[in-house]
Each structure stands twice: as C-alpha cells, then as structure tokens.
Design an enzyme around this catalytic site. Sequence first.
Site, PDB file in Angstrom:
ATOM      1  NE  ARG A  72      -4.528  48.300  43.641  1.00  0.00           N
ATOM      2  CZ  ARG A  72      -4.241  49.229  42.946  1.00  0.00           C
ATOM      3  NH1 ARG A  72      -4.830  50.367  43.758  1.00  0.00           N
ATOM      4  NH2 ARG A  72      -4.210  49.222  41.755  1.00  0.00           N
ATOM      5  CB  ALA A  87      46.163  34.821  52.383  1.00  0.00           C
ATOM      6  CG  ASP A 101       1.871  55.984  49.370  1.00  0.00           C
ATOM      7  OD1 ASP A 101       1.748  57.030  49.531  1.00  0.00           O
ATOM      8  OD2 ASP A 101       0.511  55.301  48.399  1.00  0.00           O
ATOM      9  CG  LEU A 144      -1.156  61.434  55.560  1.00  0.00           C
ATOM     10  CD1 LEU A 144      -2.861  61.574  54.122  1.00  0.00           C
ATOM     11  CD2 LEU A 144      -1.118  61.914  57.078  1.00  0.00           C
ATOM     12  CB  ALA A 145       2.614  56.696  57.317  1.00  0.00           C
ATOM     13  CB  ALA A 146      -2.136  55.328  59.216  1.00  0.00           C
ATOM     14  CE  LYS A 203      31.659  44.792  63.555  1.00  0.00           C
ATOM     15  NZ  LYS A 203      31.418  43.600  64.838  1.00  0.00           N
TER      16      LYS A 203
HETATM   17  C1  UD1 Z   1      -4.256  58.825  47.024  1.00  0.00           C
HETATM   18  C2  UD1 Z   1      -4.893  60.013  46.761  1.00  0.00           C
HETATM   19  C3  UD1 Z   1      -5.020  59.963  45.260  1.00  0.00           C
HETATM   20  C4  UD1 Z   1      -3.849  60.165  45.048  1.00  0.00           C
HETATM   21  C5  UD1 Z   1      -2.845  59.156  45.576  1.00  0.00           C
HETATM   22  C6  UD1 Z   1      -1.512  59.612  45.490  1.00  0.00           C
HETATM   23  C7  UD1 Z   1      -7.090  60.041  48.232  1.00  0.00           C
HETATM   24  C8  UD1 Z   1      -8.005  60.422  48.970  1.00  0.00           C
HETATM   25  N1  UD1 Z   1      -6.578  59.843  47.326  1.00  0.00           N
HETATM   26  O1  UD1 Z   1      -5.149  57.810  46.511  1.00  0.00           O
HETATM   27  O2  UD1 Z   1      -5.950  61.429  44.887  1.00  0.00           O
HETATM   28  O3  UD1 Z   1      -3.618  60.593  43.763  1.00  0.00           O
HETATM   29  O4  UD1 Z   1      -2.831  59.031  46.896  1.00  0.00           O
HETATM   30  O5  UD1 Z   1      -0.571  58.216  45.712  1.00  0.00           O
HETATM   31  O6  UD1 Z   1      -5.766  61.255  49.112  1.00  0.00           O
HETATM   32  N2  UD1 Z   1      -3.367  56.075  54.730  1.00  0.00           N
HETATM   33  C9  UD1 Z   1      -3.541  56.746  56.347  1.00  0.00           C
HETATM   34  N3  UD1 Z   1      -4.337  56.563  56.263  1.00  0.00           N
HETATM   35  C10 UD1 Z   1      -5.852  56.042  55.640  1.00  0.00           C
HETATM   36  C11 UD1 Z   1      -5.791  55.875  54.254  1.00  0.00           C
HETATM   37  C12 UD1 Z   1      -4.472  56.119  53.692  1.00  0.00           C
HETATM   38  O7  UD1 Z   1      -2.312  57.101  56.506  1.00  0.00           O
HETATM   39  O8  UD1 Z   1      -6.588  56.391  55.930  1.00  0.00           O
HETATM   40  C13 UD1 Z   1      -1.885  56.760  53.729  1.00  0.00           C
HETATM   41  C14 UD1 Z   1      -1.156  55.894  53.003  1.00  0.00           C
HETATM   42  O9  UD1 Z   1      -0.683  54.398  53.986  1.00  0.00           O
HETATM   43  C15 UD1 Z   1      -0.743  56.306  52.404  1.00  0.00           C
HETATM   44  C16 UD1 Z   1      -1.002  57.857  51.871  1.00  0.00           C
HETATM   45  O10 UD1 Z   1      -2.326  57.822  52.743  1.00  0.00           O
HETATM   46  O11 UD1 Z   1       0.495  56.465  52.755  1.00  0.00           O
HETATM   47  C17 UD1 Z   1      -1.858  56.982  50.324  1.00  0.00           C
HETATM   48  O12 UD1 Z   1      -2.936  55.993  50.844  1.00  0.00           O
HETATM   49  P1  UD1 Z   1      -3.499  55.587  49.939  1.00  0.00           P
HETATM   50  O13 UD1 Z   1      -4.135  53.950  50.084  1.00  0.00           O
HETATM   51  O14 UD1 Z   1      -2.323  54.988  49.282  1.00  0.00           O
HETATM   52  O15 UD1 Z   1      -4.693  55.905  48.752  1.00  0.00           O
HETATM   53  P2  UD1 Z   1      -4.171  56.181  47.017  1.00  0.00           P
HETATM   54  O16 UD1 Z   1      -5.290  55.016  46.622  1.00  0.00           O
HETATM   55  O17 UD1 Z   1      -3.324  55.883  46.237  1.00  0.00           O
HETATM   56 MG    MG Z   2      -1.231  54.850  47.362  1.00  0.00          MG
END
Ligand code: UD1
Ligand code: MG
Length: 448
Positions: A15, A362, A105, A8-10, A333
């Site tokens: 923050r 040199a 992340d 999941l990287a969306a 390089k």
């Molecule tokens: C999430 C978890 C939390 C956990 C934490 C660990 C949920 C609801 N919460 O919270 O329980 O302790 O990770 O780090 O799952 N992302 C998407 N699409 C979205 C939202 C998020 O791809 O719509 C991806 C983000 O890019 C990220 C990952 O999912 O890589 C986690 O999302 P993030 O918003 O960081 O969730 P947390 O609040 O950290």
């Molecule tokens: Mg997170």
Amino acid sequence: MNVNVVILAAGQGTRMNSDLPKVLHPLAGAPLVVHAMRAGLALAPERLVVVTGTGGAAVAKAALDYWPEAVIATQAEQRGTGHAVLAAADALAGAAGDLLVLYGDTPFVSGETLERMQAARAEADIVVLGFESRPEERYGRLVTDGDELLEIVEWADAGDATRALTLHNSGVVMGDAAVLLRLLDRVEPRNAQGEIYLTDVVALGRADGLRAVVVRCDEAETMGINTRAHLARAEDIFQGRARALLIEDGVTLKAPGQVILAFDTAIGRDAIVEGPCVFGPGVTIESGAHVLPFCHLTGCHISRGASVGPFARLRPGAELDEDAHVGNFVEVKNAHLGEGVKAGHLTYLGDTDVGPRTNIGAGTITANYDGVFKYRTVIGRDAFVGSNTVFVAPVVMGDEAMTATGSVVNRDVPDGAMAIARARQEVKEGFARRFFARLREMKAAQKG
Ligand code: UD1
Ligand code: MG
C-alpha cells in the site's frame, strides 16, 4: 531477564505505492527499520535479529550499517507476521529468556514503553502493546475482558462490532522465546495465501491456559506505517514531539513548524534556531550556539557561541569550535574550524583544518578533489586568507600567514609569509573611452 529482539522487516508494503521496500522509507532521517532497531536496542538485548525478504540485501545493509552485530534472517516468501518470526527461529536457536517482536514498520516505540511491557511480563505469559486509535484505521483489534486479552482479530476478518473497537494492535509482542516459537509452530495458516498471523498466538496461548495482557501507549509511539499517508502523519507526529522536547529543554525555535529535525538531533540549552532549517542525521549543537535561517546541517558539531548561516550548509565531518562563524552561502565538509574562525561569505571548505582565529575571505575555495582522490588543506592559526583564494590541495598554509586576494595557492605558505599568486595588473590609460567610442560608431554606421 534476558531479552532477544526480532524485527520483522520482510514485507514489501503493497500500500506504499513504491519500489522501495517499505522499511527503508526514511522517517526523520533514518530508514523505518533503524527506528525499530533503536527501540529494541534500548533493552540491551542478547540477540537482535532482523528478518528480511523483499529487497533483503538493501534492508540487511541498512540494518548492519546501523548495528553491525545484528543477525540477519531471511523470510523467502512473505507469508505473514507469524511466519516471519518463525523465519528467525534458526537465528534464535539456544537463545534463553524472552522474545520481543517489533515491526520494522512501527518506528517510534519508546524504551520506556518496552520496559513497562517487561514489567507486565511478571504477571502474564504474553504481553501485547496496544493503543487507542480511530475506528476507521485498519489495525488489528484487541478483544479484551477487563485486564485479560482474549484474542486479536485482524480488521479484514472482523465483524462490525469488533471493527468498532478502538483498542488496536501495535504488533509488538513479548513473551518467553521458546513458548512463543512453540505456539507459532501450531498456528494454522489463515487464508488463500497460507498466511501465518503472529496475532493468533494470543487465542492459542489462552487455550493452553496462558495469560495474555495489554500494555497501552500513545498512538504516536505505535502507529504502523502501511501507506504514504501514514508515513506523512508519522513524520508530522515525530517532528511535533521532537520540537516540543527541544523547546522544553531550553532551545529557542523561532519558526518551530519549519524546523525539520532528525531522529538524533541534539541541541543544547539557550541555543537559538532563528528560522526554517533542515537537520539531517548526526547533528549536535552546544548551548548558546546560533543557527540563522535556511541552513541545511548534517553530521556536524557546532560549539558554544558559534553561529551558522543564514543559508549555510554543514555536511558530515564539519566541526565548529567555540565562537566560530560560518556565514551565508558557505559550505563546510569534513573540516575543522578552530575557535573564533570566521568564514563569512560564499566559501567552500572541504577536507580542511583551520587554526584558531583565522579569517577566511569571501569566495575562498578549497579544491580538494582531482576527480579520483581527495586531499586536505591545512591552514594555521591567526592567518588571513584573502578573498577569492583557491587552495589546490594538498597544501599547507602556516600560522599568521596571509594570501593575497585572488590567489591560486598550490604550494605551501610558511608561517608569517604572504603568498600572492595572480597576474600582475596593467593599466592602459584612456583605453576604455576609446574602446566604447569605437563600438558606438560601428553601431551608428550599421543603422545608417
Ligand atoms: C499487523 C498486525 C495488525 C496490527 C498492525 C500494526 C498481524 C497479522 N497483523 O498488520 O494486527 O494492527 O500490524 O501495525 O500481525 N512482515 C514480514 N513478513 C511478512 C509479513 C509482514 O516481515 O510475511 C513485516 C512487515 O515488513 C512489517 C510488519 O511485519 O514491518 C507488519 O506487517 P504488515 O504487513 O504491515 O502488517 P499489518 O497489516 O500492518
Ligand atoms: Mg503494518
């Protein structure tokens, strides 16, 4: 058991206080998303899907640059981690076996930990990776009863008693692909933004009679990067672990706290890093090589017995054979330096081959770029390049040849020959004395 990986990287990462999508922030020389991919690839998955959204094109590029077989899925609106997994459903169509969800992340999950999760799947339908952390961290809380995982509660939704729990959710989840996707289809949107939480599959699955368990690992492996402070802390943790591993493997780091390593730095036993140095990605150093202080090394290979620095810069494609020496203020390089080559001082070698035992004086410069194209310089073995030689590439200098100091070499030099290409010196007797005497007289006249 077959496994498929979804990363999941969306998310933008609100923050992070940054214009860069969160998963592209670099850690130990690679974007966060690449770290997550490395972790997933350790299981040799059937499919690896990267879900992109914010900054999708750049994230997809980083992912495909690293692993061209990755499948890119798009989550147009960021409506939560569960919604993001559902965005990968098409990419997973027909995929048999398990699904492992990793977060872009969460960079440092180890292959060993993922294998423990796979083993735990024998006993449970859903396996969640958890870690002990400090109560002030805002991770989701894992609510357990003995070995059973009952539910995952987001920090924002938790009451005081649940917030006090120190077993936190990493986000890494494993289960049968079809089962997880079916459960996610039924997860109710949570809040005003209609977010679908991946974490809700636990309570929902249990209600269906499925079993969920927690596999634990160290926080260093599972911390998720939500803020710049997390990123700094993760870098620190990574560097500490990577240095400790090198030291354990027999590498001497004279100033361990000031050696910055990349995710893939490889250094052999009995190599010595004499002081502060920065390693970019792709550096391999063989046993017994010597890196003196203040070097910046990226994408290069240093063989046994070779020495580099102080103050040297090796850029991608720099390859030093055994006992080669690159000294202070030398940049290399895309260049191969044969065995025992010496380039001691103030030199640029770019797009160059240097044969064994050749001495580079040199101030030698390979002029490899005409503003549009790059050209190679080839220098033979046992040659002697005089100080301040400029090679105007493309140009070839033969074996056992030499150049006179200060030469601009733009034609090939045959084996055993000497090239001299500089203005002939003239000597004017008494000139200096007369010249300065006249200047001093002029100055005295102005004052008077
Ligand atoms: C999430 C978890 C939390 C956990 C934490 C660990 C949920 C609801 N919460 O919270 O329980 O302790 O990770 O780090 O799952 N992302 C998407 N699409 C979205 C939202 C998020 O791809 O719509 C991806 C983000 O890019 C990220 C990952 O999912 O890589 C986690 O999302 P993030 O918003 O960081 O969730 P947390 O609040 O950290
Ligand atoms: Mg997170």
